[in-house]
Design a protein around this motif. Sequence first.
Motif, PDB file in Angstrom:
ATOM      1  N   GLU A   1      -0.892  10.267  -9.693  1.00  0.00           N
ATOM      2  CA  GLU A   1       0.441   9.767  -9.327  1.00  0.00           C
ATOM      3  C   GLU A   1       0.339   8.397  -8.663  1.00  0.00           C
ATOM      4  N   SER A   2      -0.669   8.197  -7.805  1.00  0.00           N
ATOM      5  CA  SER A   2      -0.865   6.883  -7.179  1.00  0.00           C
ATOM      6  C   SER A   2      -1.098   5.817  -8.243  1.00  0.00           C
TER       7      SER A   2
ATOM      8  N   TYR B   1       0.808  -1.225   0.000  1.00  0.00           N
ATOM      9  CA  TYR B   1       0.000   0.000   0.000  1.00  0.00           C
ATOM     10  C   TYR B   1       0.845   1.282   0.000  1.00  0.00           C
TER      11      TYR B   1
ATOM     12  N   TRP C   1       2.470   2.498  -3.424  1.00  0.00           N
ATOM     13  CA  TRP C   1       1.740   3.128  -4.521  1.00  0.00           C
ATOM     14  C   TRP C   1       0.811   4.258  -4.084  1.00  0.00           C
ATOM     15  N   VAL C   2       0.434   4.331  -2.828  1.00  0.00           N
ATOM     16  CA  VAL C   2      -0.464   5.398  -2.369  1.00  0.00           C
ATOM     17  C   VAL C   2       0.355   6.616  -1.957  1.00  0.00           C
ATOM     18  N   VAL C   3       0.177   7.701  -2.685  1.00  0.00           N
ATOM     19  CA  VAL C   3       0.875   8.943  -2.367  1.00  0.00           C
ATOM     20  C   VAL C   3       0.410   9.429  -0.992  1.00  0.00           C
TER      21      VAL C   3
ATOM     22  N   ARG D   1       2.143   4.930  -9.955  1.00  0.00           N
ATOM     23  CA  ARG D   1       2.947   4.056  -9.093  1.00  0.00           C
ATOM     24  C   ARG D   1       2.401   2.632  -9.090  1.00  0.00           C
ATOM     25  N   LEU D   2       1.069   2.522  -9.013  1.00  0.00           N
ATOM     26  CA  LEU D   2       0.431   1.209  -9.049  1.00  0.00           C
ATOM     27  C   LEU D   2       0.771   0.499 -10.359  1.00  0.00           C
TER      28      LEU D   2
ATOM     29  N   ARG E   1      -2.834  13.837  -7.057  1.00  0.00           N
ATOM     30  CA  ARG E   1      -2.340  12.801  -6.142  1.00  0.00           C
ATOM     31  C   ARG E   1      -2.803  11.424  -6.603  1.00  0.00           C
ATOM     32  N   ASN E   2      -4.061  11.322  -6.993  1.00  0.00           N
ATOM     33  CA  ASN E   2      -4.576  10.030  -7.445  1.00  0.00           C
ATOM     34  C   ASN E   2      -3.939   9.599  -8.754  1.00  0.00           C
TER      35      ASN E   2
END
Length: 146
Positions: A125-126, A18, A21-23, A129-130, A122-123
């Motif tokens: 970017e998350s 978690y 990947w979660v900014v 990353r995911l 932010r989402n």
Amino acid sequence: MPVAPGDVFDVLADGWLYALWVVGASHIHDVDDTWPSVGARIHHGVGPWPMTLHDVTEVLAVDPPHSLELRARSWPVGSAWIRIALQPGEDGSTAIQMSERVSGGPGRLLPDAAQKLLLTPRNNESLKRLADIVVGRADADRQTHG
């Protein structure tokens, strides 16, 4: 993403990933053994050290490998409702939609347009990353298993 929804959901289902990947999530302290079933929690830090807040993200609904709905808390700032929906493509790929809104605390008073303005980058970017994690795992698996 050029992978099946199950591959994406496998990463979502690993609570220990978690914070990768979660900014904003900075440290995982514990993951309930039942993650990602309804009511299961990830105990995590939010924000940079030494100002890290300790809180939880809880599963509200789950439909593997199609969706995961969460409540992420970060008190005293507030809490957020998050939904990640996975849509299979005809070519074996997956389209991902991440929806979020502030659901508790002072941020809830922000108009929807202001929340979207703050949360969308932010989402995005998350999700990048995911994608890196999911595609990297799929590539490694192909190299290992031919």
